[in-house]
Design a protein around this motif. Structure first.
Motif, mmCIF file in Angstrom:
data_model
loop_
_atom_site.group_PDB
_atom_site.id
_atom_site.type_symbol
_atom_site.label_atom_id
_atom_site.label_comp_id
_atom_site.label_asym_id
_atom_site.label_seq_id
_atom_site.Cartn_x
_atom_site.Cartn_y
_atom_site.Cartn_z
ATOM 1 N N PHE A 1 62.762 -39.046 -57.419
ATOM 2 C CA PHE A 1 61.437 -38.522 -57.753
ATOM 3 C C PHE A 1 60.554 -39.604 -58.350
ATOM 4 O O PHE A 1 59.342 -39.650 -58.079
ATOM 5 N N LEU A 2 61.150 -40.488 -59.179
ATOM 6 C CA LEU A 2 60.355 -41.572 -59.750
ATOM 7 C C LEU A 2 59.859 -42.521 -58.661
ATOM 8 O O LEU A 2 58.718 -42.994 -58.696
ATOM 9 N N ILE A 3 60.727 -42.810 -57.675
ATOM 10 C CA ILE A 3 60.303 -43.683 -56.574
ATOM 11 C C ILE A 3 59.176 -43.039 -55.782
ATOM 12 O O ILE A 3 58.188 -43.680 -55.427
ATOM 13 N N VAL A 4 59.331 -41.732 -55.506
ATOM 14 C CA VAL A 4 58.263 -41.025 -54.780
ATOM 15 C C VAL A 4 56.984 -41.005 -55.604
ATOM 16 O O VAL A 4 55.877 -41.182 -55.069
ATOM 17 N N ALA A 5 57.115 -40.790 -56.910
ATOM 18 C CA ALA A 5 55.931 -40.769 -57.765
ATOM 19 C C ALA A 5 55.237 -42.120 -57.790
ATOM 20 O O ALA A 5 54.001 -42.210 -57.719
ATOM 21 N N GLY A 6 56.042 -43.202 -57.891
ATOM 22 C CA GLY A 6 55.434 -44.533 -57.870
ATOM 23 C C GLY A 6 54.745 -44.822 -56.555
ATOM 24 O O GLY A 6 53.642 -45.383 -56.526
ATOM 25 N N GLY A 7 55.392 -44.437 -55.442
ATOM 26 C CA GLY A 7 54.748 -44.651 -54.144
ATOM 27 C C GLY A 7 53.471 -43.856 -54.003
ATOM 28 O O GLY A 7 52.457 -44.358 -53.495
ATOM 29 N N ALA A 8 53.486 -42.596 -54.438
ATOM 30 C CA ALA A 8 52.275 -41.780 -54.357
ATOM 31 C C ALA A 8 51.175 -42.329 -55.251
ATOM 32 O O ALA A 8 49.993 -42.331 -54.882
ATOM 33 N N ALA A 9 51.543 -42.827 -56.441
ATOM 34 C CA ALA A 9 50.539 -43.396 -57.338
ATOM 35 C C ALA A 9 49.926 -44.670 -56.771
ATOM 36 O O ALA A 9 48.765 -44.978 -57.050
ATOM 37 N N LEU A 10 50.678 -45.415 -55.975
ATOM 38 C CA LEU A 10 50.129 -46.626 -55.349
ATOM 39 C C LEU A 10 49.320 -46.306 -54.105
ATOM 40 O O LEU A 10 48.299 -46.936 -53.823
ATOM 41 N N ILE A 11 49.782 -45.321 -53.329
ATOM 42 C CA ILE A 11 49.118 -45.002 -52.057
ATOM 43 C C ILE A 11 47.835 -44.219 -52.287
ATOM 44 O O ILE A 11 46.850 -44.372 -51.541
ATOM 45 N N LEU A 12 47.797 -43.362 -53.320
ATOM 46 C CA LEU A 12 46.630 -42.510 -53.540
ATOM 47 C C LEU A 12 45.339 -43.303 -53.699
ATOM 48 O O LEU A 12 44.354 -43.027 -52.998
ATOM 49 N N PRO A 13 45.266 -44.302 -54.592
ATOM 50 C CA PRO A 13 43.991 -45.030 -54.710
ATOM 51 C C PRO A 13 43.628 -45.783 -53.434
ATOM 52 O O PRO A 13 42.444 -45.877 -53.081
ATOM 53 N N LEU A 14 44.643 -46.319 -52.732
ATOM 54 C CA LEU A 14 44.346 -46.992 -51.461
ATOM 55 C C LEU A 14 43.784 -46.011 -50.447
ATOM 56 O O LEU A 14 42.829 -46.318 -49.720
ATOM 57 N N ALA A 15 44.365 -44.812 -50.388
ATOM 58 C CA ALA A 15 43.873 -43.805 -49.444
ATOM 59 C C ALA A 15 42.471 -43.347 -49.816
ATOM 60 O O ALA A 15 41.617 -43.148 -48.935
ATOM 61 N N LEU A 16 42.221 -43.168 -51.106
ATOM 62 C CA LEU A 16 40.887 -42.737 -51.530
ATOM 63 C C LEU A 16 39.830 -43.771 -51.156
ATOM 64 O O LEU A 16 38.749 -43.427 -50.642
#
Length: 751
Positions: free
Chosen positions: A446-461
């Protein structure tokens, strides 16, 4: 600056930059959203890991996949994988075979009633098999030839119960099949063989019927008519017979000449050679030579006058005469034999050549007769013969295919007795202790998924955001590179970078107008109000003035009617900007635009167009290093701006005093006068507000400017945000501020 309008050629479109992706900058912009997403996913993972992370038991079996194994019956050597790549492929194939559906199904069927320890009550057999296939943990042990087959379950009895039947089923399958699908291939090949044999029987009957119809025994490929071929063959044979007849006659003539020459050759040498090899003559000579030796020995002790010696000498003379006479007689005999043999051989050769000539002559006559007969025959069996050829060709093809199928079946059957390359090392045992609960593993996932989502979200936005943030975004929309970009003035560093970029913009305009001998005017506009247009044009005018270009700012924007010396002199410094940047968004226009005076404005452009004031009265002079200003005027309406002819006259009058006139025009989308003013100016400069300028409105403004057709078009990205530690631009601003500070300190020390 871009000449004419922004180009839309295919070559320019191919060179346009893509959308810029800057991870660090995106994280700085959306750090709060990233933090919220990371916290949310990690918070969800904590209770999930606590609930799902129950204790499990693990068991495994071990097999060995040999890199060297016995070959099939056709060879006596062992097969060895000579490269790591080949062995890895072999191992991967076996790993895929272990959890194959049929292998797992046989293993599950062998359990009987114990299969329900794995298969759920409402679960179908297929789903249970697929679930077991996915649950098996098959791994190749590094640096060894071992492969482990493991299973994890909450019940300690289940892993070993399921793994061992799977391993046994796999080993049985591996030993019965040298390669995948052997039985199925044999069945398919046997079925195909039967089909081909049936087709061959049918084609053979058809070919036999066609041959009986034509009266032929066989068919040859490539012939259209058998009689034509027969005639061609006969003619070819006739030609060959004629050639053989000529050759036979020439050989006979040559042989006669040869015999005549041979008869003239001497046979002495060959006769003497045969005489020397004659055994009877050799025995006689040996006897006489022996007798002569005895006589010579007898004579050795006698005087020349002795009667015995004289008798011995007479006998020696007689022996020599006998040897000579015997040799001559034998030579004559051998010459006669050789001559007779030669004549016999000559007669035999001549007879053979004469027979050959007679045979060739008769064959030639017979072939000539057959050719004459075949020439008179006319028969057309083209259609039937062609059909026969087609049947024969298909029959040959089917026979070749049958041979290939039979060879393939034989090869597969020979592989049945080949030994395997898989060996069982150990079966699985029931585990005594459970593994770790797995909570940490689940939470780490879950931490790995959370870190990936936290990195991908600003790039996607940022990637999905269509707003203009960087000069690259503006370049992609315009189709040409912007003339400059101006950072948002937040501190002293940003102010230094702003001045540097403003100076570059002034130099760019200086290069454009330096090529023209006459005075020039530039129309400066924005997409919508609040883009900082007035502030930019005032700063730009002062920069051009310091470059030595006589510059004046002419206000054509009704919203900036106040052009008194007090209002005009009120510039925005970075300290006020920094305070206003914290205000609400609806007050953002005040960050860049000068605060307008509510008092009545001084005389300006409208007064010039109405002839109520002259040029000297409306000019606000600010000094030699600062550009002069001309305000909009003291009238509230702007109807006079529609009179383009009168505006051109005013501009002509201003050009007599100033090298460059910068027109502070209204926003292009808010006033129709902007298009008319752009059409009478040499160049147009668009001030684009970073972030707040919609792309659709920018494209609409570009289409309006294209209709106006100015000679030069440029764009400036204003108020571009600078983030701390954002990369090149942030470092550039710091470096420029540091350089400016060092220069200032150096001048202060010198003074």
């Amino acid at each position: 600056m871009s000449p004419k309008q922004p180009g839309n050629t295919r070559e320019q479109e191919q060179r346009l930059p893509g959308k810029a992706i800057m991870p660090l900058l995106s994280l700085q912009r959306h750090w709060l959203k990233s933090l919220i997403v990371f916290t949310l996913i990690a918070g969800i993972g904590l209770p999930v890991a606590w609930v799902k992370g129950t204790a499990t038991y693990y068991a495994e079996a071990v097999i060995q996949i040999n890199f060297r194994y016995a070959a099939n019956l056709r060879t006596m050597q062992e097969i060895e994988t000579h490269s790591d790549t080949q062995y890895v492929r072999l191992v991967q194939q076996q790993i895929r075979t272990i959890n194959r559906y049929d292998v797992v199904k046989r293993a599950l069927d062998s359990l009987g009633e114990e299969r329900w320890l794995w298969q759920l009550p409402d679960e179908s057999e297929r789903k249970a098999i697929q679930r077991l296939m996915g649950a098996l943990q098959i791994r190749a042990v590094p640096q060894t030839y071992l492969v482990t087959i493991g299973l994890e379950d909450k019940n300690p009895y289940v892993p070993a119960l399921l793994i061992n039947p799977v391993v046994k089923s796999y080993i049985k399958e591996a030993r019965s099949e040298i390669f995948v699908g052997e039985k199925l291939r044999v069945e398919n090949l046997s079925q195909q063989r039967e089909e081909i044999e049936a087709i061959i029987d049918d084609l053979s009957k058809q070919l036999e019927e066609t041959a009986d119809q034509l009266g032929l025994v066989t068919f040859e490929e490539g012939l259209q008519n058998p009689y034509d071929r027969m005639l061609v063959d006969l003619r070819s044979a006739l030609s060959n017979a004629q050639q053989r007849s000529v050759v036979a006659k020439a050989e006979l003539d040559a042989m006669v000449g040869k015999h005549e020459r041979l008869l003239k050759l001497s046979l002495d040498a060959e006769a003497q050679k045969m005489t020397a090899n004659d055994r009877a003559l050799g025995d006689l000579r040996a006897y006489l030579y022996q007798r002569r030796a005895q006589l010579v020995q007898t004579m050795s002790g006698l005087k020349p006058t002795h009667e015995g010696r004289q008798a011995a000498e007479r006998e020696l003379e007689q022996i020599n005469q006998e040897i000579l006479q015997a040799t001559q007689d034998k030579v004559a005999e051998m010459k006669a034999i050789l001559e007779e043999r030669r004549r016999a051989e000559m007669r035999s050769e001549l007879a053979e050549l004469e027979a050959k000539l007679e045979e060739a002559t008769r064959v030639e006559e017979a072939l000539q007769h057959h050719v004459e007969e075949r020439t008179r025959e006319v028969a057309d069996f083209m259609e039937v013969y062609s059909r026969g050829l087609g049947i024969k060709e298909e029959l040959d093809r089917q026979r070749r295919q049958l041979v290939m199928v039979m060879d393939r079946i034989d090869e597969i059957k020979m592989e049945e007795n080949a030994p395997g390359y898989v060996r069982l090392i150990s079966l699985a045992e029931m585990p005594e202790e459970p593994r770790s609960g797995g909570r940490k593993k689940i939470f780490m996932m879950f931490l790995i998924v959370a870190g990936g989502a936290a990195l991908i979200l600003p790039l996607a936005l940022d990637f999905l955001d269509s707003r203009i943030r960087t000069p690259i975004d503006l370049h992609r929309i315009l189709g040409f590179a912007p003339s400059s970009w101006l950072p948002e003035i937040q501190d002293e560093n940003a102010r230094v970078l702003f001045d540097q970029q403003m100076e570059r913009l002034a130099i760019s305009i200086f290069r454009d107008i330096d090529q023209r001998e006459e005075a020039t005017c530039f129309f400066v506009t924005a997409i919508l109000p609040g883009a900082g247009k007035t502030f930019v044009i005032y700063q730009l005018a002062d920069q051009l003035q310091r470059l030595g270009i006589e510059t004046v700012v002419l206000s054509c924007d009704p919203s900036n009617r106040s052009a008194s010396s007090e209002a005009a002199a009120r510039e925005i410094d970075f300290a006020e900007n920094k305070k206003r940047s914290k205000s609400k968004k609806n007050h953002r226009n005040q960050q860049i635009e000068p605060t307008l005076n509510v008092e009545p404005a001084a005389q300006g452009l409208v007064d010039l167009m109405r002839n109520t004031a002259d040029l000297d009265q409306v000019i606000i002079r600010r000094g030699p290093d600062q550009a002069d200003w001309i305000g909009f005027g003291s009238y509230a309406d702007a109807d006079e701006l529609k009179n383009v002819m009168r505006l051109e006259q005013v501009l002509d009058a201003i050009k007599t005093r100033y090298r460059l006139t910068l027109l502070d025009g209204p926003a292009i989308l808010m006033s129709a006068n902007a298009e008319a003013i752009a059409g009478i100016c040499y160049g147009t400069l668009i001030i684009v507000d970073s972030i707040d300028t919609p792309v659709k409105q920018l494209k609409r403004a570009l289409s309006i400017i294209e209709r106006a057709s100015p000679e030069v078009v440029g764009a400036v990205l204003n108020q571009a945000p600078l983030f701390k530690r954002s990369g090149y631009f942030s470092q550039l601003a710091k470096a420029l501020a540091h350089y400016r500070s060092e220069q200032t300190d150096s001048l202060n020390k010198q003074s």
